[in-house]
Scaffold this motif. Structure first.
Motif, PDB file in Angstrom:
ATOM      1  N   GLY A 453      57.594  69.490  52.076  1.00  0.00           N
ATOM      2  CA  GLY A 453      59.141  69.169  52.508  1.00  0.00           C
ATOM      3  C   GLY A 453      59.747  68.988  51.213  1.00  0.00           C
ATOM      4  O   GLY A 453      60.685  68.091  51.543  1.00  0.00           O
ATOM      5  N   LYS A 454      59.588  69.423  50.136  1.00  0.00           N
ATOM      6  CA  LYS A 454      60.237  68.860  48.805  1.00  0.00           C
ATOM      7  C   LYS A 454      60.755  70.174  48.142  1.00  0.00           C
ATOM      8  O   LYS A 454      60.265  71.198  48.315  1.00  0.00           O
ATOM      9  N   VAL A 455      61.552  69.771  47.266  1.00  0.00           N
ATOM     10  CA  VAL A 455      62.293  70.802  46.059  1.00  0.00           C
ATOM     11  C   VAL A 455      61.639  70.028  44.817  1.00  0.00           C
ATOM     12  O   VAL A 455      61.900  68.853  44.633  1.00  0.00           O
ATOM     13  N   THR A 456      60.932  70.748  44.028  1.00  0.00           N
ATOM     14  CA  THR A 456      60.567  70.109  42.881  1.00  0.00           C
ATOM     15  C   THR A 456      61.057  70.809  41.647  1.00  0.00           C
ATOM     16  O   THR A 456      61.090  71.957  41.560  1.00  0.00           O
ATOM     17  N   ARG A 457      61.340  70.263  40.454  1.00  0.00           N
ATOM     18  CA  ARG A 457      61.628  70.593  39.131  1.00  0.00           C
ATOM     19  C   ARG A 457      60.536  70.596  38.400  1.00  0.00           C
ATOM     20  O   ARG A 457      59.914  69.616  38.170  1.00  0.00           O
ATOM     21  N   VAL A 458      60.249  71.572  37.572  1.00  0.00           N
ATOM     22  CA  VAL A 458      58.987  71.729  36.753  1.00  0.00           C
ATOM     23  C   VAL A 458      59.471  72.393  35.409  1.00  0.00           C
ATOM     24  O   VAL A 458      60.124  73.366  35.242  1.00  0.00           O
ATOM     25  N   ASP A 459      59.320  71.543  34.508  1.00  0.00           N
ATOM     26  CA  ASP A 459      59.541  71.821  33.112  1.00  0.00           C
ATOM     27  C   ASP A 459      58.669  72.869  32.597  1.00  0.00           C
ATOM     28  O   ASP A 459      57.619  72.929  32.494  1.00  0.00           O
ATOM     29  N   ILE A 460      59.368  73.928  32.130  1.00  0.00           N
ATOM     30  CA  ILE A 460      58.801  75.197  31.676  1.00  0.00           C
ATOM     31  C   ILE A 460      57.610  74.959  30.626  1.00  0.00           C
ATOM     32  O   ILE A 460      56.556  75.656  30.660  1.00  0.00           O
ATOM     33  N   ALA A 461      58.219  74.225  29.611  1.00  0.00           N
ATOM     34  CA  ALA A 461      57.400  74.116  28.401  1.00  0.00           C
ATOM     35  C   ALA A 461      56.155  73.261  28.657  1.00  0.00           C
ATOM     36  O   ALA A 461      55.088  73.364  28.039  1.00  0.00           O
ATOM     37  N   THR A 462      56.543  71.863  29.216  1.00  0.00           N
ATOM     38  CA  THR A 462      55.568  70.911  29.321  1.00  0.00           C
ATOM     39  C   THR A 462      54.860  70.949  30.757  1.00  0.00           C
ATOM     40  O   THR A 462      53.730  70.156  30.736  1.00  0.00           O
ATOM     41  N   GLY A 463      55.383  71.468  31.797  1.00  0.00           N
ATOM     42  CA  GLY A 463      54.718  71.542  33.047  1.00  0.00           C
ATOM     43  C   GLY A 463      54.800  69.922  33.709  1.00  0.00           C
ATOM     44  O   GLY A 463      54.692  70.143  35.021  1.00  0.00           O
ATOM     45  N   VAL A 464      55.696  69.480  33.425  1.00  0.00           N
ATOM     46  CA  VAL A 464      56.043  68.042  34.045  1.00  0.00           C
ATOM     47  C   VAL A 464      56.934  68.304  35.261  1.00  0.00           C
ATOM     48  O   VAL A 464      57.991  69.050  35.078  1.00  0.00           O
ATOM     49  N   LYS A 465      56.632  67.510  36.056  1.00  0.00           N
ATOM     50  CA  LYS A 465      57.357  67.888  37.744  1.00  0.00           C
ATOM     51  C   LYS A 465      58.163  66.581  37.814  1.00  0.00           C
ATOM     52  O   LYS A 465      57.876  65.370  37.445  1.00  0.00           O
ATOM     53  N   ARG A 466      59.339  66.876  38.533  1.00  0.00           N
ATOM     54  CA  ARG A 466      60.098  66.163  38.890  1.00  0.00           C
ATOM     55  C   ARG A 466      60.612  66.188  40.402  1.00  0.00           C
ATOM     56  O   ARG A 466      61.387  67.417  40.568  1.00  0.00           O
ATOM     57  N   GLU A 467      60.365  65.127  41.228  1.00  0.00           N
ATOM     58  CA  GLU A 467      60.884  65.620  42.608  1.00  0.00           C
ATOM     59  C   GLU A 467      62.383  65.663  42.465  1.00  0.00           C
ATOM     60  O   GLU A 467      63.202  64.589  42.046  1.00  0.00           O
ATOM     61  N   ILE A 468      63.028  66.306  43.370  1.00  0.00           N
ATOM     62  CA  ILE A 468      64.763  66.548  43.300  1.00  0.00           C
ATOM     63  C   ILE A 468      65.145  66.287  44.629  1.00  0.00           C
ATOM     64  O   ILE A 468      65.632  65.494  44.762  1.00  0.00           O
ATOM     65  N   ALA A 469      64.195  66.721  45.853  1.00  0.00           N
ATOM     66  CA  ALA A 469      64.597  66.377  47.182  1.00  0.00           C
ATOM     67  C   ALA A 469      63.441  66.166  47.976  1.00  0.00           C
ATOM     68  O   ALA A 469      62.507  66.832  47.648  1.00  0.00           O
ATOM     69  N   LYS A 470      63.417  65.446  49.226  1.00  0.00           N
ATOM     70  CA  LYS A 470      62.187  65.279  49.865  1.00  0.00           C
ATOM     71  C   LYS A 470      62.783  65.186  51.521  1.00  0.00           C
ATOM     72  O   LYS A 470      63.783  65.313  51.813  1.00  0.00           O
ATOM     73  N   ASP A 471      61.629  65.070  52.214  1.00  0.00           N
ATOM     74  CA  ASP A 471      61.856  64.976  53.647  1.00  0.00           C
ATOM     75  C   ASP A 471      62.834  66.292  54.330  1.00  0.00           C
ATOM     76  O   ASP A 471      63.369  66.169  55.165  1.00  0.00           O
ATOM     77  N   LEU A 472      62.495  67.432  53.669  1.00  0.00           N
ATOM     78  CA  LEU A 472      62.700  68.527  54.059  1.00  0.00           C
ATOM     79  C   LEU A 472      61.894  69.087  55.270  1.00  0.00           C
ATOM     80  O   LEU A 472      60.730  68.867  54.968  1.00  0.00           O
ATOM     81  N   LYS A 473      62.186  69.868  55.954  1.00  0.00           N
ATOM     82  CA  LYS A 473      61.167  70.629  57.054  1.00  0.00           C
ATOM     83  C   LYS A 473      60.860  72.102  56.637  1.00  0.00           C
ATOM     84  O   LYS A 473      61.821  72.922  56.724  1.00  0.00           O
ATOM     85  N   MET A 474      59.794  72.388  56.091  1.00  0.00           N
ATOM     86  CA  MET A 474      59.466  73.712  55.711  1.00  0.00           C
ATOM     87  C   MET A 474      60.456  74.455  54.787  1.00  0.00           C
ATOM     88  O   MET A 474      60.831  75.404  55.427  1.00  0.00           O
ATOM     89  N   PRO A 475      60.875  73.987  53.518  1.00  0.00           N
ATOM     90  CA  PRO A 475      61.526  74.715  52.536  1.00  0.00           C
ATOM     91  C   PRO A 475      61.035  75.857  52.163  1.00  0.00           C
ATOM     92  O   PRO A 475      59.875  75.699  51.688  1.00  0.00           O
ATOM     93  N   GLU A 476      61.729  76.955  52.093  1.00  0.00           N
ATOM     94  CA  GLU A 476      61.100  78.220  51.686  1.00  0.00           C
ATOM     95  C   GLU A 476      62.108  78.951  50.427  1.00  0.00           C
ATOM     96  O   GLU A 476      61.924  78.524  49.469  1.00  0.00           O
ATOM     97  N   GLY A 477      63.247  79.874  51.142  1.00  0.00           N
ATOM     98  CA  GLY A 477      63.714  80.383  50.172  1.00  0.00           C
ATOM     99  C   GLY A 477      64.722  79.462  49.401  1.00  0.00           C
ATOM    100  O   GLY A 477      65.076  78.604  49.795  1.00  0.00           O
TER     101      GLY A 477
END
Length: 559
Positions: A453-477
Motif C-alpha cells: 500500500g505504498k508509493v516508493t521513490r528509488v534512485d536509479i543510480a544508487t537504488g536507495v529507496k524513499r517512501e513517498i506515500a503509505k496507507d494506500l489500498k492496492m495502488p497499481e497504475g
C-alpha cells in the motif's frame, strides 16, 4: 512456455516458491478488493467521459451447447460462465468468482455441466442446480469432453501436457492416461468413442484411443490448431488461431475440404444440432456464427476491447493516442475520436499476453507476468523488435534516457535494469512488496508497492529507496502529472488519487470508480492491473477491469 516461466507461475498460483518481499497475508489483501462494482456504474456517472465502451466478457474462450441448443461461454480472466442468446447477443453471467473460471465447458449425457479452471487447476460441475468439484491440483487444466457413456476426460496444456480421466462423481482422483502429446487442446469424442483434437504445438489433428492410450495423426499442416468439433455428418471442424481460419477435415482421409477465413486469435467452437457453427475470438471478445455451406459469418456479440489493463499516452498527428495492453491484443485508441487500431493480436502476431505497457516516440514496451516477458514493439512498423524471457512476473517496464529498460519484477520484489535487448540484467533495488506500476522523473523511479500500500521513490543510480506515500489500498497504475504530482489508481478503494512527491500528501481525484476486479486465491490481486495516463490538457484516463472499458476524467471534473 519455458520451464522457468512455468515454475514462476505455478509458484504464484500456489502461494509459495516466489518471494513477494514484505507481503502480509495474500488472502487479506485480496479481500480488500470488491467483487463487484461499488456505487453507480461509470457508464451512468456524469463526471466521466467514455472513451471506449465496455463489453460483456473479459476474454471469451470455451463454448458449448446443451441438449436444448442453449449456448454457454466461459472466461478465464473473467472467472465466469455465461449464457448467451445467440440471436440477440444478450449475455447473462451464470457463475462467477474463482469457481466460475472456465477455459472450456462440456455437457454430460445427463445434462451435468462441467468446466475447467485453467489457473485454479480445478474442474467443477453443476448438476441439478448443485455445484461440485470434480478434480483439483491440475494446473493448466484446459479442455474437457464427456464421452457418450458419461465418462469425462480433460487435458492440461501450457502448464502441463497430459490427458486425464476425471471421475464424474468427483470422488476418485484424476487418472493420467498419457502425457507429452504436444498440447492436446479443445477436443470432442466421435461416435466411435475415440477422441478427436488438435495438438497446439505440433500443428496436427489427432485421434486418440483413450483405452489403449494410442495417438494417431490424421491431419497436418496447421499453424496453431486450437480446437476441434465434429458435425452430424462426421466431418471435423478445426479453428486455427494463428491463421484465423475455420477448416473442415475429413477424419477418414485427413483431407482439408473447406477453409473459411476469419480473424486471428480464435479460441474455441461449438456446433449445434442443426450443424450451425459458433466460434469464439479472444482478441475480439466475441462470438461469431458461421454458415458452413456459404462461409458467411454473423457477429453474435463483440467487444471493442478484450481486457484493457495497462495504459500509456503519446502525442499523435490526429490527437493523443492511448496505448492499451489489452491482454489478448496491443491496441491504440485515438482519444479524440475513440477510433481503435489493432497493432498486434495474440497468436496471429508475435505477442505475449500484455498486461502492462509504456511507450515513447520510438517503441512500446509490453510486460506480461503470465509469460514472464518484456517485449519491445517498434512504433513505426508495429513489429516485435526483441523479447526478454524468463523474468519473474514482470508487472511493468519503461525505457530510460540511455536506452536501458527498468522492469518491476513482482515475483522477486526487485527493480531490474535491462540492457542489450534484455540479455544483461542488473538489480537496481530489492525488497519491494508487490511492485506493479512504474514512472520516472529522470533521476528517480516511482513504483507502486501494491501489497504494501505504498508509493516508493528509488534512485536509479544508487537504488536507495524513499517512501513517498503509505496507507494506500492496492495502488497499481501510476503516472506523473507534474514535477510534484503523481496520479495513482488506488484499486482497493476504487478511486484515483494524486500524490505530492514532496510531502506525500494524498488527495482524492475521484472515487466510486469501476476498478478492482477480485483476483484469485493465492495470486497477487493485481493480476490485471488498472492503468492510468494523463493528457496534455490534464484529463486522466484509466482502464476499467470491471467493465472492460476506458474512461476519462476531464480536467474540469478534477478538484
Amino acid at each position: 512456455m519455458s520451464s522457468i516461466r512455468r515454475q514462476i507461475l505455478l509458484a504464484l498460483l500456489s502461494g509459495s516458491g516466489v518471494t513477494l518481499a514484505g507481503c502480509g497475508s495474500m488472502q487479506s489483501m485480496r479481500d480488500a478488493l470488491p467483487s463487484a462494482l461499488g456505487g453507480k456504474p461509470a457508464s451512468a456517472d456524469p463526471r466521466l467521459d467514455t472513451v471506449v465502451a465496455g463489453s460483456a466478457f473479459k476474454g471469451v474462450h470455451g463454448l458449448a451447447f446443451d441438449k436444448q441448443d442453449r449456448l454457454y461461454a466461459g472466461s478465464v480472466l473473467g472467472q465466469a460462465v455465461y449464457s448467451v442468446d445467440r440471436n440477440s447477443g444478450a449475455v447473462k453471467t451464470l457463475l462467477s468468482g474463482p469457481q466460475g473460471m472456465a477455459d472450456d465447458i462440456a455437457f454430460a449425457p445427463d445434462g451435468t455441466m462441467a468446466w475447467t479452471g485453467f489457473l485454479t487447476g480445478e474442474i467443477n460441475a453443476l448438476r441439478d442446480g448443485k455445484s461440485m468439484m470434480l478434480a483439483k491440483g491440475l494446473p493448466g487444466i484446459n479442455s474437457l469432453a464427456y464421452r457418450a457413456d458419461g465418462r469425462l476426460f480433460a487435458t492440461q496444456v501450457f502448464l502441463g501436457d497430459a490427458l486425464h480421466e476425471i471421475d464424474p462423481a468427483g470422488i476418485k482422483p484424476a487418472r493420467k492416461i498419457m502425457e507429452g502429446m504436444g498440447g492436446l487442446n479443445g477436443f470432442q469424442f466421435g461416435p466411435d468413442g475415440k477422441l478427436y483434437g488438435p495438438l497446439w504445438f505440433k500443428g496436427q489433428i489427432v485421434r486418440v484411443d483413450v483405452e489403449s492410450a494410442k495417438l494417431e495423426v490424421i491431419a497436418d499442416g496447421f499453424k496453431i490448431p486450437a480446437a476441434v468439433n465434429m458435425d452430424s455428418k462426421g466431418f471435423l471442424w478445426v479453428v486455427d488461431t494463428a491463421l484465423g481460419q475455420l477448416v473442415r477435415v475429413d477424419p477418414r482421409s485427413g483431407a482439408k475440404t473447406t477453409t473459411i477465413q476469419l480473424n486471428t486469435s480464435l479460441d474455441n467452437l461449438a456446433i449445434d444440432s442443426k450443424d450451425r457453427i459458433f466460434v469464439t475470438n479472444m482478441a475480439d471478445n466475441g462470438i461469431q456464427e458461421v454458415d458452413p455451406a456459404s462461409g458467411r459469418t454473423r457477429q453474435v456479440i463483440k467487444g471493442a476491447l478484450a481486457a484493457p489493463s495497462g495504459l500509456a499516452l503519446t502525442a499523435g498527428r490526429e490527437g493523443d493516442e492511448l496505448h492499451v495492453a489489452d491482454v489478448f491484443a496491443y491496441r491504440r485508441v485515438n482519444t479524440r475520436t475513440g477510433m481503435i487500431t489493432d497493432i498486434a493480436r495474440m497468436h496471429g502476431d508475435t505477442l505475449e499476453y500484455p498486461f502492462s505497457i509504456s511507450a515513447n516516440n520510438r517503441q512500446a514496451l509490453l510486460s506480461s507476468w503470465f509469460t514472464g516477458t518484456v517485449q519491445a514493439i517498434d512504433r513505426a512498423t508495429g513489429r516485435s523488435v526483441w523479447i526478454a524471457h524468463d523474468l519473474q512476473a514482470p508487472h511493468d517496464a519503461m525505457e530510460l534516457s540511455d536506452g536501458s529498460v527498468v522492469v518491476a519484477e513482482l515475483g522477486t520484489g526487485k527493480l531490474l535494469r535491462l540492457s542489450e535487448q534484455g540479455k544483461r540484467r542488473v538489480t537496481i533495488t530489492e525488497g519491494l512488496a508487490g511492485p506493479v506500476g512504474l514512472t520516472s522523473d529522470g533521476i528517480g523511479l516511482y513504483v507502486t508497492e501494491s501489497l504494501a500500500g505504498k508509493v516508493t521513490r528509488v534512485d536509479i543510480a544508487t537504488g536507495v529507496k524513499r517512501e513517498i506515500a503509505k496507507d494506500l489500498k492496492m495502488p497499481e497504475g501510476i503516472c506523473r502529472a507534474s514535477d510534484r504530482q503523481l496520479i495513482v489508481a488506488e484499486v482497493g478503494a476504487q478511486r484515483i488519487v494524486s500524490v505530492d512527491t514532496s510531502t506525500g500528501f494524498v488527495a482524492l481525484i475521484m472515487d466510486k470508480l469501476p476498478i478492482g476486479f477480485a483476483g484469485l486465491p493465492g495470486v497477487p490481486p493485481s493480476y490485471q492491473p488498472t492503468g492510468v495516463a494523463i493528457g496534455g490538457d490534464g484529463a486522466i484516463y484509466f482502464s476499467s477491469d470491471l467493465e472492460n472499458a476506458i474512461y476519462r476524467i476531464p480536467r474540469s471534473a478534477r478538484p
